[in-house]
Scaffold this motif. Structure first.
Motif, mmCIF file in Angstrom:
data_model
loop_
_atom_site.group_PDB
_atom_site.id
_atom_site.type_symbol
_atom_site.label_atom_id
_atom_site.label_comp_id
_atom_site.label_asym_id
_atom_site.label_seq_id
_atom_site.Cartn_x
_atom_site.Cartn_y
_atom_site.Cartn_z
ATOM 1 N N LEU A 27 0.817 -1.215 0.000
ATOM 2 C CA LEU A 27 0.000 0.000 0.000
ATOM 3 C C LEU A 27 0.851 1.266 0.000
ATOM 4 C CD1 LEU A 27 -2.796 -1.063 2.510
ATOM 5 C CD2 LEU A 27 -2.949 -0.937 0.010
ATOM 6 N N TYR A 28 2.110 1.144 0.426
ATOM 7 C CA TYR A 28 3.008 2.303 0.398
ATOM 8 C C TYR A 28 3.250 2.702 -1.059
ATOM 9 C CZ TYR A 28 7.025 5.292 1.145
ATOM 10 O OH TYR A 28 7.880 6.361 1.164
ATOM 11 N N GLY A 29 3.010 3.962 -1.347
ATOM 12 C CA GLY A 29 3.109 4.444 -2.719
ATOM 13 C C GLY A 29 1.783 4.426 -3.454
ATOM 14 N N ILE A 30 0.821 3.677 -2.936
ATOM 15 C CA ILE A 30 -0.521 3.631 -3.522
ATOM 16 C C ILE A 30 -1.462 4.539 -2.739
ATOM 17 C CG2 ILE A 30 -2.537 2.151 -3.929
ATOM 18 C CD1 ILE A 30 -0.555 -0.121 -4.528
ATOM 19 N N VAL A 31 -1.382 4.483 -1.422
ATOM 20 C CA VAL A 31 -2.196 5.342 -0.563
ATOM 21 C C VAL A 31 -1.338 6.561 -0.218
ATOM 22 C CG1 VAL A 31 -3.469 5.510 1.600
ATOM 23 C CG2 VAL A 31 -3.391 3.321 0.377
ATOM 24 N N PRO A 32 -1.669 7.732 -0.767
ATOM 25 C CA PRO A 32 -0.801 8.894 -0.619
ATOM 26 C C PRO A 32 -0.540 9.310 0.835
ATOM 27 C CG PRO A 32 -2.620 9.367 -2.132
ATOM 28 C CD PRO A 32 -2.851 8.006 -1.570
ATOM 29 N N GLU A 33 -1.483 9.106 1.701
ATOM 30 C CA GLU A 33 -1.351 9.524 3.102
ATOM 31 C C GLU A 33 -0.382 8.656 3.899
ATOM 32 O OE1 GLU A 33 -5.121 10.956 1.411
ATOM 33 O OE2 GLU A 33 -4.287 8.943 1.553
ATOM 34 N N LEU A 34 -0.083 7.476 3.409
ATOM 35 C CA LEU A 34 0.778 6.525 4.113
ATOM 36 C C LEU A 34 2.236 6.928 3.937
ATOM 37 C CD1 LEU A 34 0.912 3.820 5.682
ATOM 38 C CD2 LEU A 34 0.889 2.658 3.465
ATOM 39 N N LYS A 35 2.869 7.405 5.018
ATOM 40 C CA LYS A 35 4.239 7.916 4.950
ATOM 41 C C LYS A 35 5.284 6.824 5.154
ATOM 42 C CE LYS A 35 2.753 11.901 4.077
ATOM 43 N NZ LYS A 35 2.686 12.259 2.683
ATOM 44 N N SER A 36 4.966 5.806 5.924
ATOM 45 C CA SER A 36 5.839 4.642 6.080
ATOM 46 C C SER A 36 4.984 3.470 6.523
ATOM 47 C CB SER A 36 6.959 4.900 7.092
ATOM 48 O OG SER A 36 6.439 4.959 8.403
ATOM 49 N N CYS A 37 5.483 2.274 6.209
ATOM 50 C CA CYS A 37 4.714 1.071 6.530
ATOM 51 C C CYS A 37 5.648 -0.127 6.562
ATOM 52 C CB CYS A 37 3.642 0.857 5.469
ATOM 53 S SG CYS A 37 2.675 -0.641 5.664
ATOM 54 N N ARG A 38 5.569 -0.865 7.651
ATOM 55 C CA ARG A 38 6.275 -2.153 7.688
ATOM 56 C C ARG A 38 5.469 -3.101 8.556
ATOM 57 N NH1 ARG A 38 11.701 -1.191 11.336
ATOM 58 N NH2 ARG A 38 10.583 -0.180 12.978
ATOM 59 N N VAL A 39 5.539 -4.359 8.185
ATOM 60 C CA VAL A 39 4.831 -5.409 8.914
ATOM 61 C C VAL A 39 5.873 -6.400 9.401
ATOM 62 C CG1 VAL A 39 3.162 -7.290 8.751
ATOM 63 C CG2 VAL A 39 2.722 -5.128 7.561
ATOM 64 N N GLY A 40 5.828 -6.680 10.690
ATOM 65 C CA GLY A 40 6.697 -7.681 11.273
ATOM 66 C C GLY A 40 5.920 -8.953 11.535
ATOM 67 N N ILE A 41 6.575 -10.066 11.293
ATOM 68 C CA ILE A 41 5.981 -11.375 11.575
ATOM 69 C C ILE A 41 6.683 -11.926 12.808
ATOM 70 C CG2 ILE A 41 5.618 -13.719 10.721
ATOM 71 C CD1 ILE A 41 5.484 -12.489 7.905
ATOM 72 N N ASN A 42 5.902 -12.295 13.786
ATOM 73 C CA ASN A 42 6.446 -12.735 15.064
ATOM 74 C C ASN A 42 7.361 -13.957 14.910
ATOM 75 O OD1 ASN A 42 6.648 -12.742 17.960
ATOM 76 N ND2 ASN A 42 5.408 -14.596 17.876
ATOM 77 N N CYS B 85 0.528 -12.626 19.386
ATOM 78 C CA CYS B 85 0.144 -12.232 18.039
ATOM 79 C C CYS B 85 1.115 -12.811 17.017
ATOM 80 C CB CYS B 85 0.085 -10.708 17.910
ATOM 81 S SG CYS B 85 1.677 -9.915 18.103
ATOM 82 N N GLU B 86 0.640 -12.885 15.779
ATOM 83 C CA GLU B 86 1.473 -13.395 14.690
ATOM 84 C C GLU B 86 2.039 -12.279 13.824
ATOM 85 O OE1 GLU B 86 -0.391 -16.607 16.359
ATOM 86 O OE2 GLU B 86 -1.578 -15.071 15.366
ATOM 87 N N ALA B 87 1.375 -11.126 13.785
ATOM 88 C CA ALA B 87 1.821 -10.047 12.899
ATOM 89 C C ALA B 87 1.561 -8.697 13.545
ATOM 90 C CB ALA B 87 1.099 -10.135 11.557
ATOM 91 N N CYS B 88 2.412 -7.729 13.167
ATOM 92 C CA CYS B 88 2.315 -6.375 13.706
ATOM 93 C C CYS B 88 2.592 -5.373 12.595
ATOM 94 C CB CYS B 88 3.316 -6.205 14.846
ATOM 95 S SG CYS B 88 3.315 -4.570 15.586
ATOM 96 N N LEU B 89 1.724 -4.396 12.457
ATOM 97 C CA LEU B 89 1.886 -3.309 11.494
ATOM 98 C C LEU B 89 2.360 -2.063 12.223
ATOM 99 C CD1 LEU B 89 1.267 -1.745 8.767
ATOM 100 C CD2 LEU B 89 -1.013 -1.384 9.731
ATOM 101 N N GLU B 90 3.374 -1.407 11.668
ATOM 102 C CA GLU B 90 3.828 -0.105 12.155
ATOM 103 C C GLU B 90 3.778 0.846 10.967
ATOM 104 O OE1 GLU B 90 7.693 1.812 14.333
ATOM 105 O OE2 GLU B 90 8.010 0.235 12.855
ATOM 106 N N SER B 91 2.972 1.904 11.065
ATOM 107 C CA SER B 91 2.854 2.855 9.965
ATOM 108 C C SER B 91 2.798 4.273 10.514
ATOM 109 C CB SER B 91 1.620 2.538 9.115
ATOM 110 O OG SER B 91 0.457 2.476 9.917
ATOM 111 N N THR B 92 3.104 5.244 9.644
ATOM 112 C CA THR B 92 3.078 6.641 10.061
ATOM 113 C C THR B 92 2.273 7.480 9.081
ATOM 114 O OG1 THR B 92 5.190 7.045 8.974
ATOM 115 C CG2 THR B 92 5.272 6.589 11.312
ATOM 116 N N PHE B 93 1.691 8.542 9.647
ATOM 117 C CA PHE B 93 0.855 9.483 8.910
ATOM 118 C C PHE B 93 1.143 10.888 9.419
ATOM 119 C CE2 PHE B 93 -1.102 5.382 9.145
ATOM 120 C CZ PHE B 93 -1.549 5.149 7.859
ATOM 121 N N ASP B 94 0.896 11.875 8.582
ATOM 122 C CA ASP B 94 1.115 13.253 8.998
ATOM 123 C C ASP B 94 0.111 13.719 10.047
ATOM 124 O OD1 ASP B 94 3.394 13.731 7.456
ATOM 125 O OD2 ASP B 94 2.221 14.436 5.735
#
Length: 99
Positions: free
Chosen positions: A33-48, A55-64
């Motif tokens: 979705l990074y580069g597709i959704v303009p508001e998404l400034k950074s995005c990474r997903v970690g797999i446990n 939990c099995e997965a974690c999303l860390e993302s940033t927005f203005d």
């Protein structure tokens, strides 16, 4: 800026994949979705990788701003990915905070 953290406990099996398989699917599609959704400034997903985790997965993302986060949530491409995530999860927790 806003940090948006989401963690998922996944079903052992759903939509023809194991929890590990669905975690990989989520990582690939959420990070795409990074580069597709303009508001998404950074995005990474970690797999446990730790045993006995909640939990099995974690999303860390940033927005203005919180408004940008809300626009992300309703963006059609995010809605597609989120709809799948809802099918494969047992539970979800999220936290949004200023950085």
């Amino acid at each position: 800026m806003i940090k948006h953290i989401v963690m998922w406990k996944l079903k052992p099996e759903a939509e023809g994949l194991t929890a590990s398989g669905n975690a990989l699917w989520m990582k690939e599609h959420l990070e795409a979705l990074y580069g597709i959704v303009p508001e998404l400034k950074s995005c990474r997903v970690g797999i446990n990788i730790g045993p006995g985790s909640n939990c099995e997965a974690c999303l860390e993302s940033t927005f203005d701003s919180l408004e940008d986060l809300e626009r992300y949530k309703v963006h059609p491409e995010h809605v597609k990915v989120s709809s799948y995530c809802k099918l494969v999860r047992e539970s979800r927790v999220a936290c949004d905070f200023e950085i």
